[in-house]
Every structure is written in structure tokens, then in C-alpha cells.
Design an enzyme around this catalytic site. Structure first.
Site, PDB file in Angstrom:
ATOM      1  N   CYS A  75       0.829  -1.205   0.000  1.00  0.00           N
ATOM      2  CA  CYS A  75       0.000   0.000   0.000  1.00  0.00           C
ATOM      3  C   CYS A  75       0.864   1.256   0.000  1.00  0.00           C
ATOM      4  O   CYS A  75       1.351   1.683   1.057  1.00  0.00           O
ATOM      5  CB  CYS A  75      -0.927  -0.021   1.208  1.00  0.00           C
ATOM      6  SG  CYS A  75      -1.906   1.475   1.340  1.00  0.00           S
TER       7      CYS A  75
ATOM      8  N   CYS B 214      -0.428   4.123   2.134  1.00  0.00           N
ATOM      9  CA  CYS B 214      -0.281   3.937   3.586  1.00  0.00           C
ATOM     10  C   CYS B 214       1.166   4.216   3.997  1.00  0.00           C
ATOM     11  O   CYS B 214       1.417   4.831   5.019  1.00  0.00           O
ATOM     12  CB  CYS B 214      -0.589   2.500   4.007  1.00  0.00           C
ATOM     13  SG  CYS B 214      -2.068   1.811   3.310  1.00  0.00           S
ATOM     14  N   ASP B 215       2.103   3.730   3.206  1.00  0.00           N
ATOM     15  CA  ASP B 215       3.500   3.683   3.659  1.00  0.00           C
ATOM     16  C   ASP B 215       4.457   4.576   2.873  1.00  0.00           C
ATOM     17  O   ASP B 215       5.630   4.699   3.245  1.00  0.00           O
ATOM     18  CB  ASP B 215       4.004   2.233   3.585  1.00  0.00           C
ATOM     19  CG  ASP B 215       3.141   1.300   4.421  1.00  0.00           C
ATOM     20  OD1 ASP B 215       2.670   1.755   5.478  1.00  0.00           O
ATOM     21  OD2 ASP B 215       2.923   0.149   4.017  1.00  0.00           O
TER      22      ASP B 215
END
Ligand code: NDP
Length: 318
Positions: free
Chosen positions: A140, A143-144
Site C-alpha cells: 500500500c 499507507c506507507d
């Protein structure tokens, strides 16, 4: 095995909280089916991990995935949908009312069931993916990605997701490698164009990843160019982050003993409808859609599932 107790009976149970699940909850609550929705493994579904959604009708400026899912949730709650945290862990769909176990503990009996459990990101299956999980390996980018500002990263895959992730990361990272196993991208033309135009994305066509290396996290990836061909070549790239974007696995396992699926696990439905092989049980969204997999098509199928659920209840006199 944990003891379960039947402690609740409902008319419409929805499992999953992506666009399909929330749309079903909106329609079911407005139809007085008093739906109960369990959010599942990833509240809000896959869109909460995407960047802006630019192709959902009604948002001329686009909208973030997270915001859209919050709005859909609020819309469902406004009409009385009972939205709960919990994961379906077992099912008994032998006969109606159907039984679904939540978190291995609570059993819900329902007249109609809408399975909207979506799909989950796939990994290559390399031992190094586990070894470096959370230490440089991610599925992701939104997300990261933040952790890789001004660093070098790689994205695996040649579809729209891979291109989207690569483009997102190109705005944060120093350099992005896009590792594609075929000599071409499968992504839509517009995404291909954007990736090709990005000055800090290098597309490595016909490359396969065979391993990762690094002391306290990912420091590089070992690739093979034209694997199995006479001119096969070992390639090493220095990267700090390794992002998977190679497709998804449908989350149908809990229902598989009863529900017919294809060989991959996508729930089979009567063509053009969300009807499964079990009357009163419907599948909506990505769990039943290996082809379109869009927020708008998922939302549409959630709507269809409720219309069919209403018809089923009416015909069954319930
Ligand atoms: P896709 O199935 O479209 O693409 C998966 C990619 O991963 C392919 O390039 C595939 O390669 C590659 N791949 C699969 N397994 C491996 C492996 N073991 N090793 C290396 N590469 C591998 O999945 P996506 O998630 O990209 O997209 C799913 C659907 O969602 C599509 O319909 C897409 O159009 C849609 N989508 C739309 C978006 C939008 O409209 N904004 C955004 C994101 C997705 P190969 O080509 O060789 O099979």
C-alpha cells in the site's frame, strides 16, 4: 473450537464495508430491512488505501478514498443502518435463516445475506517478503509511501494499481522502479502515459524479482531480466522500499463451503445479477467481480443485491 451462541436474528446481514457493502446498507436501511453491517478486515475497504478517486461520477474535483468511504458510512447510518466492527469467521448457509459467526464468538441468524467482503492484495510468495514485512515491504503506497520520501523504491506489477502506486510514490521518493514481468504494461492508456512521462520512474520490462536483501531493512532487490531466455541477466537495484501491486485475492473463504466460486475464489453469480447459488444470499463488489473491480460497479452491485433481497423476502412471505 470456540463455543458460539445464537443471540441475534436479523433480516439483512451485510459483510464488508467497501462501496458495495455501504451502498447495500444505504438501500437496505431505506427499504426498512434494518440491516446489520460488519465492517470486516479492512473498514472502508480497499479505497481507504488509494489516493484520489477521479472517476466516480459526481466528484468533478475527485475525492480521497478515505473521505468517500466515511461519507458512504454516514449516509448509511443516517437511514438507520447498524454498522459494527467485526469479521465474519464462519458460516452455515445450509438453510435459511443463514448463520454467520462474527469474530469466532457471536452468531447472527439472517434471512438474507449480502457478501461484500472484497479482495486482498497478493504477494509474490518470496520468503523475503515475510522477512522484510514492515521493514521495507508494503502492498500500500498511500499507507506507507511517506516513509520513503527522497528514497529509492520499486513497485511490482504492470496494471493500473501498479501505475497508480508508482505515480504516487514518484511524488515522494527520489526514484521509482516499476518492475514488470511482461514486455508491456497492462494498465489503461492514460496511466501508461502518465508513468512514461514521469521523469523519475524507470520501467524495468521483462524483469522478475527473486529476492530482497538488506541488514536492518530492505536495501535492494535481486531481479532477473528475461528469465529462462538464453540472454537471461541478473540485475540488482538499490532500493529502500518494495511495493507489491500485482492484483488481489477475493475474500470468499469463509463462505466457500456453501457458495460456488471460480478457481481463483471469485463468487459465481447468476449473470447480470448478484444472486449466488443459495437463495437469499447475494454477492456484491470485488468478491464476485474479477473483471470490472471499480468503486462504481461495486456500488451498483450493492444496490442490486438489496433489490434482489427485497424480492426474495417478499416472495418468501418474510
Ligand atoms: P491487474 O490484474 O490488472 O494487474 C496485475 C499486474 O500484476 C499485471 O501487470 C500482472 O502481470 C502483474 N502480476 C501478477 N502476478 C504477478 C507476479 N507473480 N509477478 C509479477 N507480476 C505479476 O490488477 P490491478 O490491481 O492493477 O487492477 C485490478 C483492476 O482494477 C483492473 O481492472 C484495473 O483496471 C482496476 N483499477 C482501476 C483504477 C482506476 O481506474 N483508477 C486504479 C487501480 C485499479 P501480467 O500483465 O503479466 O499478468
Amino acid at each position: 473450537m470456540m463455543n458460539t451462541s445464537t443471540n441475534e436474528k436479523v433480516r439483512c446481514l451485510i459483510i464488508g464495508s467497501g462501496p458495495a457493502g455501504y451502498t447495500a446498507a444505504i438501500y437496505a436501511s431505506r427499504a426498512n430491512l434494518e440491516p446489520v453491517l460488519y465492517e470486516g478486515i479492512q473498514p472502508g475497504g480497499q479505497l481507504t488505501t488509494t489516493t484520489d478517486i477521479e472517476n466516480f461520477p459526481g466528484y468533478p474535483e475527485g475525492i480521497s478514498g478515505f473521505e468517500m468511504m466515511e461519507d458512504l458510512k454516514k449516509q448509511a447510518q443516517r437511514f438507520g443502518a447498524d454498522i459494527r466492527t467485526g469479521i465474519a469467521t464462519a458460516s452455515d448457509l445450509f438453510s435459511a435463516p443463514y448463520k454467520v459467526t462474527i469474530d469466532g464468538a457471536k452468531e447472527i441468524e439472517t434471512e438474507t445475506l449480502i457478501i461484500a467482503t472484497g479482495a486482498t492484495a497478493k504477494y509474490l510468495g518470496l520468503p523475503d517478503e515475510h522477512k522484510y514485512m514492515g521493514m521495507g515491504v508494503s502492498a500500500c503506497a498511500t499507507c506507507d509511501g511517506f516513509f520513503y520520501r527522497k528514497k529509492n523504491v520499486a513497485v511490482v506489477g504492470g496494471g493500473d494499481t501498479a501505475c497508480e502506486e508508482a505515480l504516487y510514490l514518484s511524488g515522494l521518493a527520489n526514484h521509482v522502479y516499476l518492475i514488470v514481468r511482461k514486455p508491456f504494461l497492462r494498465a489503461s492508456k492514460v496511466m501508461q502515459f502518465r508513468v512514461n512521462e514521469a521523469p523519475n520512474i524507470t520501467i524495468l520490462y521483462e524483469h522478475n524479482t527473486i529476492g530482497l536483501f538488506g541488514e536492518n531493512g530492505v536495501e535492494g532487490a535481486k531481479l532477473v531480466k528475461r528469465m529462462g531466455e538464453p540472454d537471461e541477466e541478473q540485475v540488482t537495484i538499490a532500493i529502500d522500499g518494495f511495493f507489491l501491486a500485482i492484483g488481489h485475492k477475493p475474500n470468499s473463504d469463509v463462505f466457500k463451503p456453501w457458495i460456488e466460486t471460480d478457481e481463483v475464489g471469485y463468487i459465481l453469480t447468476e449473470p447480470g445479477t448478484p444472486k449466488t447459488n443459495i437463495p437469499g444470499v447475494f454477492a456484491a463488489g470485488d468478491v464476485a467481480d474479477p473483471v470490472y473491480r471499480q468503486a462504481i460497479t461495486a456500488a451498483g452491485s450493492g444496490c442490486k443485491a438489496v433489490i434482489e433481497a427485497e424480492r426474495y423476502l417478499l416472495e418468501a412471505g418474510k
